[in-house]
Design a protein around this motif. Structure first.
Motif, PDB file in Angstrom:
ATOM      1  N   HIS A  70       0.823  -1.111  -0.153  1.00 46.18           N
ATOM      2  CA  HIS A  70      -0.053   0.047  -0.042  1.00 46.18           C
ATOM      3  C   HIS A  70       0.951   1.102  -0.026  1.00 46.18           C
ATOM      4  CE1 HIS A  70      -3.453   2.563   0.502  1.00 46.18           C
ATOM      5  NE2 HIS A  70      -3.116   2.961   1.309  1.00 46.18           N
ATOM      6  N   HIS A  72       1.242   5.636  -1.795  1.00 49.88           N
ATOM      7  CA  HIS A  72       0.666   6.549  -2.654  1.00 49.88           C
ATOM      8  C   HIS A  72       2.077   7.058  -3.121  1.00 49.88           C
ATOM      9  CE1 HIS A  72      -3.415   5.961  -0.913  1.00 49.88           C
ATOM     10  NE2 HIS A  72      -2.562   5.814   0.081  1.00 49.88           N
ATOM     11  N   HIS A 218      -9.315   1.622   0.909  1.00 54.26           N
ATOM     12  CA  HIS A 218      -8.930   1.735   2.078  1.00 54.26           C
ATOM     13  C   HIS A 218     -10.443   1.390   3.130  1.00 54.26           C
ATOM     14  CE1 HIS A 218      -6.453   5.203   0.513  1.00 54.26           C
ATOM     15  NE2 HIS A 218      -5.658   4.596   1.140  1.00 54.26           N
ATOM     16  N   HIS A 255      -5.622  -1.275   5.675  1.00 57.19           N
ATOM     17  CA  HIS A 255      -5.658  -0.986   6.975  1.00 57.19           C
ATOM     18  C   HIS A 255      -6.497  -1.708   7.892  1.00 57.19           C
ATOM     19  CE1 HIS A 255      -3.590   2.850   6.063  1.00 57.19           C
ATOM     20  NE2 HIS A 255      -4.335   3.218   5.120  1.00 57.19           N
ATOM     21  N   ASP A 306       1.982   2.804   3.203  1.00 60.23           N
ATOM     22  CA  ASP A 306       1.256   3.961   3.071  1.00 60.23           C
ATOM     23  C   ASP A 306       1.975   5.136   2.424  1.00 60.23           C
ATOM     24  OD1 ASP A 306      -1.253   5.192   2.713  1.00 60.23           O
ATOM     25  OD2 ASP A 306      -1.542   5.056   4.964  1.00 60.23           O
TER      26      ASP A 306
HETATM   27 ZN   LIG Z   1      -3.684   4.925   1.952  1.00 56.68          ZN
END
Ligand SMILES: [Zn+2]
Length: 438
Positions: A70, A72, A218, A255, A306
């Motif tokens: 995960h 970005h 998410h 998550h 993340d």
């Molecule tokens: Zn995220």
């Protein structure tokens, strides 16, 4: 003896295969032919292999590249921009306004920076959700990093595609563009149950089903998100997804911090995969995902960093260390989530979470050659009773000396081969100066 020809031979190291049996080969070698692993064995048993190029692991560890489930990636350009804030304040007042200034070009540059950081810390596959995701795909492809990419979809207008209809079209176009690419897999990525109406989610799931793609979302990141969903729909986020038929084996739920007993049962029953992001969850004070319970139920859990605005790095070695320790202190039980379980989450289980365990995540004949070498001749890794212990509790990303992805050497003895790192850093510094000037 017939000579067998490989393109690349990685030798003189302890091979941690991360296969189903957890096979470890002392003084092992790996032969790579083209993009694939042709053989892995004791060096003594591979005398008949020759290669145009030989990588000497210098007695270190030879292992599969890490899988970041995960990210970005382009958020590298927001690293350190806004810290120490509650999630919704952080997101609504700092991140979303900064993201409104992004475009295809800035996302491309910031993703190249992320790729440089990931290659240098041993990550060979990442799963990304962001805006202008085609730029992420192009950057990963240029850097030679394996990636699962998906344009973020939500109910409000996107700075990239505007109306959601265009978001679906953008996703379908990416599926077309990257079909059969050796490194890039497109995913369908609705942001979350709280930012996506049921219709959006159902259409997203249908596109993923039609093209056999991962669906990434998410889920249950914070207590306030769960309360909001309860108020709006009378369901937990997982219960809401179940109600609309979204839970499935191709779903990666990122998550899963706040889960009810029923949520656990639903995730297990539908073979949903989970991305665990302990550092981001800690930094945003979201909570602690019940990973030991998920694993006990046989639910597949991968590890993720993340984005860089909530971590603030992409180093999966640090993430492994944090994951192992967080669950011990949370349960006051030092036997919970041992080093091997954590290492599996960062390799083969991460690959399985992305539906890519036939391709990557372990060193086995026939798989893609995604391999890293760890330099263990260093004070902080001496002595070495147990390599797995060192990888989780003593090493960090800067101990990776070589990174090979799909048979291509992308880092050679700490030097990046697929990117000009000075140019990449300078580009992101220019973007940051623009963001800072408001
Ligand atoms: Zn995220």
């Amino acid at each position: 003896m017939t000579i067998q020809q490989a393109d690349l031979l990685v030798t003189n190291g302890i091979v941690l295969t991360m296969d189903a049996e957890g096979t470890r080969i002392d003084d092992g070698s790996v032969a790579i032919a083209g993009t694939r692993i042709a053989a892995v064995d004791k060096a003594a048993a591979m005398q008949d292999w020759t290669a145009s190029r030989v990588v000497d692991a210098c007695g270190g560890i030879i292992m599969p590249g890490l899988v970041n489930t995960h990210t970005h990636a382009a958020m590298t350009c927001f690293r350190g921009l806004a810290d120490d804030l509650p999630l919704m304040d952080w997101l609504q007042n700092h991140i979303f306004p900064a993201e409104a200034r992004l475009d295809d070009k800035t996302v491309y540059s910031a993703t190249l920076l992320a790729c440089a950081e990931m290659i240098r810390s041993g990550t060979t596959t990442f799963c990304d959700m962001y805006l202008f995701e085609d730029a992420v795909a192009r950057a990963a492809s240029a850097a030679g990093v394996r990636a699962v990419v998906g344009e973020v979809l939500y109910d409000f207008p996107s700075p990239n595609y505007g109306d959601i209809e265009n978001g679906f079209a953008y996703t379908e176009k990416m599926v077309d563009t990257w079909r059969d690419d050796p490194l890039i897999t497109v995913a369908v990525e609705p942001h979350s149950p709280y930012l996506c109406a049921p219709d959006l989610l159902k259409r997203a799931a249908a596109i993923a089903r039609r093209h056999s793609l991962p669906l990434v979302i998410h889920v249950s990141e914070t207590h306030s998100e769960v309360a909001q969903m309860q108020q709006r729909y009378g369901r937990t986020p997982v219960g809401f997804l179940a109600e609309h038929g979204i839970l499935a084996a191709n779903l990666l739920a990122c998550h899963c911090v706040v889960l009810t007993e029923k949520d656990h049962q639903l995730l297990q029953a539908h073979d949903v995969k989970v991305a665990h992001n302990p550092e981001s969850n800690m930094k945003l004070a979201s909570g602690i995902a019940p990973v030991p319970e998920l694993l006990q139920r046989g639910i597949c859990v991968g590890l993720g960093t993340d984005g860089c605005a909530s971590n603030n790095n992409l180093d999966l070695f640090l993430e492994m260390s944090t994951a192992a320790k967080l669950h011990k202190v949370n349960t006051l039980d030092p036997t919970v989530l041992n080093a091997e379980a954590v290492l599996r989450m960062a390799t083969i289980e991460g690959a399985r979470a992305l539906g890519m365990d036939q391709t990557t995540g372990s060193i086995e004949k026939g798989k893609s050659a995604d391999i890293i070498v760890i330099d263990t001749r260093q004070p902080h890794l001496t002595p070495m009773y147990n390599p797995i212990s060192h990888l989780v509790y003593a090493a960090d990303g800067s101990d990776v000396s070589w990174t090979i992805i799909n048979g291509r050497v992308v880092m050679e003895d700490r030097r990046l081969c697929s990117l000009d790192v000075e140019t990449v850093m300078a580009d992101v510094e220019r973007i940051a100066a623009d963001i800072a000037s408001g």
